[in-house]
Design a protein around this motif. Sequence first.
Motif, PDB file in Angstrom:
ATOM      1  N   TYR A  11     -12.204   0.401  -2.353  1.00  0.00           N
ATOM      2  CA  TYR A  11     -11.695   1.589  -1.657  1.00  0.00           C
ATOM      3  C   TYR A  11     -12.848   2.158  -0.846  1.00  0.00           C
ATOM      4  O   TYR A  11     -13.888   2.527  -1.402  1.00  0.00           O
ATOM      5  CB  TYR A  11     -11.198   2.614  -2.690  1.00  0.00           C
ATOM      6  CG  TYR A  11     -10.117   3.531  -2.181  1.00  0.00           C
ATOM      7  CD1 TYR A  11      -8.819   3.081  -2.037  1.00  0.00           C
ATOM      8  CD2 TYR A  11     -10.399   4.854  -1.853  1.00  0.00           C
ATOM      9  CE1 TYR A  11      -7.813   3.924  -1.586  1.00  0.00           C
ATOM     10  CE2 TYR A  11      -9.398   5.700  -1.404  1.00  0.00           C
ATOM     11  CZ  TYR A  11      -8.104   5.222  -1.267  1.00  0.00           C
ATOM     12  OH  TYR A  11      -7.104   6.056  -0.816  1.00  0.00           O
ATOM     13  N   GLY A  15     -10.530   9.737  -1.271  1.00  0.00           N
ATOM     14  CA  GLY A  15      -9.320  10.542  -1.222  1.00  0.00           C
ATOM     15  C   GLY A  15      -8.297  10.022  -0.237  1.00  0.00           C
ATOM     16  O   GLY A  15      -8.193   8.810  -0.008  1.00  0.00           O
ATOM     17  N   LYS A  16      -7.553  10.943   0.381  1.00  0.00           N
ATOM     18  CA  LYS A  16      -6.457  10.574   1.283  1.00  0.00           C
ATOM     19  C   LYS A  16      -6.923   9.779   2.489  1.00  0.00           C
ATOM     20  O   LYS A  16      -6.191   8.935   2.998  1.00  0.00           O
ATOM     21  CB  LYS A  16      -5.716  11.819   1.763  1.00  0.00           C
ATOM     22  CG  LYS A  16      -4.856  12.470   0.728  1.00  0.00           C
ATOM     23  CD  LYS A  16      -4.105  13.650   1.334  1.00  0.00           C
ATOM     24  CE  LYS A  16      -3.250  14.332   0.304  1.00  0.00           C
ATOM     25  NZ  LYS A  16      -2.486  15.458   0.889  1.00  0.00           N
ATOM     26  N   SER A  17      -8.130  10.023   2.953  1.00  0.00           N
ATOM     27  CA  SER A  17      -8.603   9.330   4.150  1.00  0.00           C
ATOM     28  C   SER A  17      -9.123   7.922   3.844  1.00  0.00           C
ATOM     29  O   SER A  17      -9.340   7.135   4.760  1.00  0.00           O
ATOM     30  CB  SER A  17      -9.688  10.146   4.846  1.00  0.00           C
ATOM     31  OG  SER A  17     -10.832  10.243   4.015  1.00  0.00           O
ATOM     32  N   LYS A  19      -9.265   3.990   2.479  1.00  0.00           N
ATOM     33  CA  LYS A  19      -8.378   2.830   2.579  1.00  0.00           C
ATOM     34  C   LYS A  19      -8.933   1.757   1.649  1.00  0.00           C
ATOM     35  O   LYS A  19     -10.138   1.575   1.547  1.00  0.00           O
ATOM     36  CB  LYS A  19      -8.309   2.315   3.999  1.00  0.00           C
ATOM     37  CG  LYS A  19      -7.640   3.315   4.942  1.00  0.00           C
ATOM     38  CD  LYS A  19      -7.295   2.679   6.253  1.00  0.00           C
ATOM     39  CE  LYS A  19      -6.706   3.686   7.205  1.00  0.00           C
ATOM     40  NZ  LYS A  19      -5.348   3.993   7.023  1.00  0.00           N
ATOM     41  N   PHE A  36      -3.542   5.943   0.060  1.00  0.00           N
ATOM     42  CA  PHE A  36      -2.607   7.057  -0.058  1.00  0.00           C
ATOM     43  C   PHE A  36      -1.358   6.815   0.784  1.00  0.00           C
ATOM     44  O   PHE A  36      -0.233   7.038   0.343  1.00  0.00           O
ATOM     45  CB  PHE A  36      -3.278   8.372   0.363  1.00  0.00           C
ATOM     46  CG  PHE A  36      -2.363   9.557   0.256  1.00  0.00           C
ATOM     47  CD1 PHE A  36      -2.214  10.222  -0.954  1.00  0.00           C
ATOM     48  CD2 PHE A  36      -1.619   9.990   1.347  1.00  0.00           C
ATOM     49  CE1 PHE A  36      -1.357  11.311  -1.071  1.00  0.00           C
ATOM     50  CE2 PHE A  36      -0.759  11.076   1.243  1.00  0.00           C
ATOM     51  CZ  PHE A  36      -0.630  11.735   0.034  1.00  0.00           C
ATOM     52  N   MET A  37      -1.544   6.329   2.001  1.00  0.00           N
ATOM     53  CA  MET A  37      -0.418   6.158   2.918  1.00  0.00           C
ATOM     54  C   MET A  37       0.517   5.030   2.472  1.00  0.00           C
ATOM     55  O   MET A  37       1.710   5.089   2.716  1.00  0.00           O
ATOM     56  CB  MET A  37      -0.917   5.907   4.342  1.00  0.00           C
ATOM     57  CG  MET A  37      -1.724   7.081   4.907  1.00  0.00           C
ATOM     58  SD  MET A  37      -0.806   8.628   4.971  1.00  0.00           S
ATOM     59  CE  MET A  37       0.221   8.313   6.379  1.00  0.00           C
ATOM     60  N   ARG A  39       0.961   4.298  -0.668  1.00  0.00           N
ATOM     61  CA  ARG A  39       1.485   4.730  -1.963  1.00  0.00           C
ATOM     62  C   ARG A  39       2.532   5.831  -1.816  1.00  0.00           C
ATOM     63  O   ARG A  39       3.529   5.840  -2.535  1.00  0.00           O
ATOM     64  CB  ARG A  39       0.331   5.224  -2.828  1.00  0.00           C
ATOM     65  CG  ARG A  39       0.637   5.307  -4.302  1.00  0.00           C
ATOM     66  CD  ARG A  39      -0.614   5.635  -5.068  1.00  0.00           C
ATOM     67  NE  ARG A  39      -0.470   5.329  -6.479  1.00  0.00           N
ATOM     68  CZ  ARG A  39      -1.424   5.541  -7.371  1.00  0.00           C
ATOM     69  NH1 ARG A  39      -2.575   6.035  -6.988  1.00  0.00           N
ATOM     70  NH2 ARG A  39      -1.223   5.247  -8.634  1.00  0.00           N
ATOM     71  N   GLU A  41       3.478   7.296   1.526  1.00  0.00           N
ATOM     72  CA  GLU A  41       4.075   7.373   2.858  1.00  0.00           C
ATOM     73  C   GLU A  41       4.677   6.004   3.177  1.00  0.00           C
ATOM     74  O   GLU A  41       4.921   5.220   2.286  1.00  0.00           O
ATOM     75  CB  GLU A  41       3.008   7.779   3.889  1.00  0.00           C
ATOM     76  CG  GLU A  41       2.310   9.094   3.558  1.00  0.00           C
ATOM     77  CD  GLU A  41       3.192  10.324   3.687  1.00  0.00           C
ATOM     78  OE1 GLU A  41       4.167  10.278   4.468  1.00  0.00           O
ATOM     79  OE2 GLU A  41       2.908  11.339   3.019  1.00  0.00           O
ATOM     80  N   ASN A  47       0.826  -0.845  -3.565  1.00  0.00           N
ATOM     81  CA  ASN A  47       0.299   0.251  -4.371  1.00  0.00           C
ATOM     82  C   ASN A  47       0.287  -0.196  -5.823  1.00  0.00           C
ATOM     83  O   ASN A  47       0.935  -1.183  -6.183  1.00  0.00           O
ATOM     84  CB  ASN A  47       1.117   1.533  -4.166  1.00  0.00           C
ATOM     85  CG  ASN A  47       2.549   1.369  -4.584  1.00  0.00           C
ATOM     86  OD1 ASN A  47       2.858   1.254  -5.761  1.00  0.00           O
ATOM     87  ND2 ASN A  47       3.461   1.343  -3.602  1.00  0.00           N
TER      88      ASN A  47
END
Length: 143
Positions: A11, A15-17, A19, A36-37, A39, A41, A47
């Motif tokens: 990773y 966090g959210k940003s 990948k 995050f996206m 998982r 979005e 995920n």
Amino acid sequence: MKTINTGSATYEGLGKSGKGHVSTGSGALAAQPYGFMTRFEDEPGTNPEELIAAAHASCFTMALSFKLAEAGHENGTVVTKAEVTLEKDDGGFTVTKSALSTKGTVPGMDQATFEKLAGEAKEGCPISKLLDTQITLETSFEG
């Protein structure tokens, strides 16, 4: 007999940003994107819960196929879907269940026997057992 299989994840960013990429030791999955996206979005990728669902469905299906073979059946098809539920709670997120739904087509078998063998397969499935076991963790850090 003891078999050890591996998987790895990287990773980059936090966090959210961030990948990530996930891979299996066999190479069946190689650097598949997740984050995050993927998982929460609609971004393409996988995920952790999807991977658990695939592992649970495949393990159970194989266990059931062996139960059917042990019962003397040589031909048939078993299809299983696993739905892994991730829920937000006070402590963050928790995987709350893995629900299996299976369908079998086995010539010469009745539904009651199929259901009995499916129950035995669920009890013997190593991934079903894992979902109720403790996890060990070893860490190292370089600052």
